[in-house]
Design an enzyme around this catalytic site. Structure first.
Site, short mmCIF file in Angstrom:
data_model
loop_
_atom_site.label_atom_id
_atom_site.label_comp_id
_atom_site.label_asym_id
_atom_site.label_seq_id
_atom_site.Cartn_x
_atom_site.Cartn_y
_atom_site.Cartn_z
N TRP A 247 33.92 9.22 69.38
CA TRP A 247 34.03 9.59 67.97
C TRP A 247 35.51 9.55 67.52
CZ3 TRP A 247 36.58 13.78 65.67
CH2 TRP A 247 36.31 13.99 64.32
N HIS A 248 36.40 9.89 68.44
CA HIS A 248 37.82 9.91 68.08
C HIS A 248 38.37 8.52 67.79
CE1 HIS A 248 37.81 14.08 69.46
NE2 HIS A 248 38.92 14.21 68.76
N GLY A 249 37.79 7.51 68.39
CA GLY A 249 38.29 6.16 68.11
C GLY A 249 37.54 5.14 68.94
#
Lengths: 386, 481
Positions: free
Chosen positions: B324-326
């Protein structure tokens, strides 16, 4: 805290935001002097549909706003003051000139420090090729009765390395690192280039003169040192010039607040309070000579970087040369004295006709610029003159 | 537009606050919504339509869900799945399609096949955050935790409310539903918002930004020859940059929320004082951890399926959280690393860890987190591995002077050292100190403390404005030509 006071604080906060916002658009009388230094203004926002759609317009507005925000002069100076007064350093910038602060308010340009400890990067073959061309141009000019003198100006950090914070040397001794100029020095003699060795001259002067060859707050040789340089140049040029330079006579040496080139680095720091960091400097009062009439004075063509300005600033008020031209970085032409910009296209100049009106060509070139080739002057003249 | 910009501070914010408090209270939501859409559209005008469109989609799906009888389980699940598929599909397309196509093209290249021709998809600002918010809303309506929003304006305001739109905290509908309908505006709350906003501004501009510049310099070098001291300084600066940047942003969001009468949840609780990775995640990005717990970990079975299943659930949740962060392998590995550490802690038993002396436990946890930031910050996994090597390259100690263009002053200056020290002190100061200082109170009861707070707030505003304005002024000594 009384409720009324809380309202004052809340309204005070919002009111302050409004005040700064309003100051962005209204011409408020400037309390502080404008920011110094050469900065490119941000481009104006574009309003075409593509820019609007992509958000480029809004980003440009944001950049514009940051460059014009109310009280900006105060904000910038405040931040610089915090850095300098509390931490003894200047702002490190992504671009622009990076000023390094040494002890006792000695200021330096960072790239001069880097150059002083970065080993020479030009090979001998490259240097020889450059010098061959310079020699050719020197000979072509001499054949037309125009002597050429390459003035190599010293770097402040090479003259006063002890004033640079030791951490910037990384354990190196700048005197032990061979730079391009130091590598080229014997070859300049070998090729018979008529040059003035400013670095060697300043090293010698440093033993006999006080710390005035460079002023703490400036990056160039001081006006005091420039006077001595001019005396040297006169000795070098007069024997070969059609019309000689008259003697430069100093009436007095007066101490004063740094000005002109002597304050360019402290001005660039844009502090709120500068006074404690400005140290008085000696200023030679040259006598305006009247013995030699104007038509008997030489006309010098100056091709130079910023080290040329202190020389120019002294020569003309002393009435030692005829009005002439300065080709700054061989890019922009100025009429001197007065530094009026001229509309001269240097690429389309008829060099044969242009050069014959001068008594000498003086190129002022700082030692750290020794990877350059006269900013294109030698190529242009070598090509144009048979 | 970001909060820490002069345009926001001295144009958007005073205009919005002026307008917000001048209109009658019943129109304040409309002003807040219009301001929020303008705020979002400022950076990415083309995506305002996407934000509104996907919000309408979610809103009508939620109405459909609410109209279905509770007994119609299958139909309700179908509608929920439809809603979630829409959200996740958009997230997949905008955030991950470039990554997947890149991976596929890598495989095709390895098989000596032609790659897929693909136009790079631009990531809409804040999509990860507002997608999660919408998911939480839909699931809450499905579960009956909260009724659907009373109007599209309310729903849009929940999604687009500018303080939390771009980078959280991830607000869940049931936390703010009542506040959207009616909230209290008073001078104490407003001043507490101002203080919190200025605190966040200072954390971001005066601490995170200079530390970030150091991290950028270090990570921008040839990592293979990076001297060990620079590697440590680089990762320490990054560890405090990411904390002060993110927590500062959350402070600003919470502060702005209070200025508009809202109360958002806390997002950071001094994470670097954690004594274990489990505790770290209770203190770091709390709104994300809560979301992951409620909408992924518990639906997966949580800790109800035995030790192995629990460990797997934890690990999987963190893997997803990392992604989700990247969209890169670094983030996947970062998530897997944290998931593994959490699972290990769970397997070893947290009580054993609690027996460690506080300083040792905090230090060890910080070191483990520091290592994870290498994965997070390095451009590629290979670079991360190289960086780990440089952190242990004892023989490179003397290399700090090898490159004349990368000496200590080129990496970090005195002011940034000071920022690093302040950041470390603030991060590791025990909780009781913060409580004693009453750090979240705009005006503590003691008169001296109250005026000190006012002075500190004013200093933060002045210094941050100075730093922001100075970033935009990079003069040369002379115009060269």
């Amino acid at each position: 805290m009384p409720s009324r006071l809380k309202y004052v604080l809340a309204f005070g906060f919002v009111g302050f935001l409004w005040l700064v916002g309003v100051c962005t658009y209204l011409p408020i009388p400037a309390i502080l002097s404008p920011l110094r230094g050469a900065a490119t203004p941000p481009p104006a926002p574009r309003w075409d549909p593509a820019s609007l759609r992509s958000g480029a317009t809004f980003r440009a507005i944001e950049t514009w706003y940051s460059a014009h925000v109310g009280l900006r002069t105060f904000w910038v100076r405040l931040d610089n003051q915090v850095s300098y007064s509390l931490f003894g350093e200047t702002q490190k910038r992504a671009e622009g000139t990076h000023v390094v602060a040494g002890d006792d308010d000695w200021l330096f340009e960072h790239h001069y420090i880097t150059y002083a400890i970065k080993p020479a990067f030009l090979g001998e073959a490259e240097i020889r090729a450059t010098l061959e061309r310079i020699r050719r141009v020197q000979d072509k000019l001499a054949a037309r009765g125009v002597p050429f003198l390459l003035v190599v100006a010293p770097s402040k950090v090479e003259v006063y390395p002890e004033k640079v914070p030791a951490v910037y040397w990384g354990g190196r001794d700048p005197a032990a690192v061979e730079t391009n100029f130091e590598r080229a020095r014997p070859l300049l003699a070998e090729y018979g280039i008529n040059y003035y060795d400013g670095p060697a001259r300043f090293r010698a002067w440093k033993q006999t003169m006080p710390d005035n060859l460079f002023i703490r707050s400036g990056t160039h040789w001081s006006y005091y040192a420039a006077t001595h340089v001019l005396a040297d140049l006169r000795e070098r040029l007069n024997p070969v010039m059609r019309r000689p330079l008259p003697e430069f006579r100093i009436e007095a040496l007066r101490s004063g607040d740094p000005r002109g080139n002597d304050e360019d680095l402290i001005a660039l720091m844009n502090l709120l309070v500068e006074a404690p960091y400005r140290h008085p400097a000696p200023y030679p009062q040259l006598v305006r000579q009247t013995d030699v009439p104007t038509e008997a004075l030489p006309r010098l063509l100056w091709i130079h970087d910023s080290f040329g300005w202190p020389l120019i600033d002294l020569v003309y008020p002393a009435h030692a040369a005829q009005p002439s031209e300065s080709l700054y970085y061989f890019q922009t032409a100025f009429a001197i004295p007065g530094v009026q910009r001229l509309d001269r296209n240097l690429q389309a100049t008829d060099w044969e006709n242009y050069l014959k009106d001068f008594d000498a060509v003086v190129m002022v070139w700082t030692e750290i610029a020794f990877d350059f080739t006269g900013w294109g002057f030698f190529e242009a003249v070598d090509r144009a003159l048979p | 537009m970001v909060f820490s910009s002069l345009l926001f501070l001295y144009a958007f914010l005073p205009l919005l606050l002026g307008l917000y408090y001048l209109v009658p209270p019943r129109h304040r939501n409309l002003v807040a919504l219009a301001g929020s859409l303008f705020f979002y559209g400022w950076g990415e005008p083309v995506f305002v339509g996407l934000l509104v469109g996907i919000s309408l989609y979610g809103y009508y799906i939620s109405l459909w869900l609410a109209r279905l009888p509770a007994a119609a389980t299958l139909a309700r699940r179908g509608v929920l799945t439809l809603g979630l598929a829409g959200y996740l599909g958009l997230l997949l397309y905008f955030k991950y399609s470039n990554f997947f196509v890149e991976q596929l093209n890598g495989v095709l290249g390895w098989l000596q096949q032609g790659g897929i021709v693909w136009t790079h998809v631009v990531l809409p600002l804040g999509i990860s955050f507002f997608t999660f918010q919408k998911i939480s809303y839909l699931v809450d309506v499905y579960r009956g935790t909260s009724p659907p929003a009373r109007s599209i304006v309310d729903y849009l305001l929940f999604v687009a409310l500018f303080p939390q739109l771009i980078a959280g905290p991830i607000i869940r509908y049931h936390d703010v539903a009542a506040q959207i309908i009616a909230r209290d505006h008073n001078v104490d709350k407003f001043l507490s918002g101002v203080w919190r906003f200025l605190l966040g501004l200072a954390r971001k501009v005066l601490i995170a930004n200079p530390l970030g510049a150091v991290a950028d310099t270090v990570f921008g070098q040839d990592l293979g020859t990076l001297p060990m001291p620079y590697a440590w300084v680089g990762i320490l600066c990054y560890a405090f940059q990411i904390y002060f940047d993110f927590a500062g942003y959350s402070d600003m969001a919470i502060g702005l929320g209070r200025m508009l009468g809202f109360e958002f949840i806390e997002n950071f609780e001094r994470p670097y004082t954690a004594r274990s990775i489990t505790e770290f995640w209770r203190r770091w990005h709390i709104s994300l951890s809560n979301f992951m717990r409620d909408y992924l970990y518990i639906p997966l079975g949580g800790n109800r399926g035995g030790r192995f299943r629990t460990a797997f659930n934890l690990w999987f949740v963190f893997l997803v959280s990392g992604f989700w962060h990247g969209a890169s392998w670094n983030f996947v590995c970062w998530g897997a690393y944290h998931g593994t550490l959490l699972s290990l802690e769970r397997a070893l038993g947290l009580k054993r860890l609690a027996r460690l002396p506080g300083t040792v436990a905090v230090g060890l946890t910080f070191l483990l987190v520091l290592a994870s930031w290498v994965l997070f910050r390095a451009p590629t996994l290979t670079d991360a591995v190289t960086y780990f090597g440089r952190l242990c390259a004892w023989s490179s100690w003397a290399d700090v002077t090898a490159n004349p263009e990368l000496l200590w002053p080129d990496v970090i200056n005195h002011r940034t050292w000071a920022a690093l020290v302040v950041a470390a002190v603030v991060s590791f100061l025990p909780e009781r100190w913060w409580v004693r200082l009453g750090w979240d109170l705009a005006l503590p009861p003691s008169r001296f403390q109250a005026w000190a707070r006012v002075g500190l707030g004013a200093a933060f505003l002045l210094l941050a404005s100075g730093a922001l304005a100075n970033q935009s002024y990079n003069p040369f000594i002379y115009f060269r030509f």
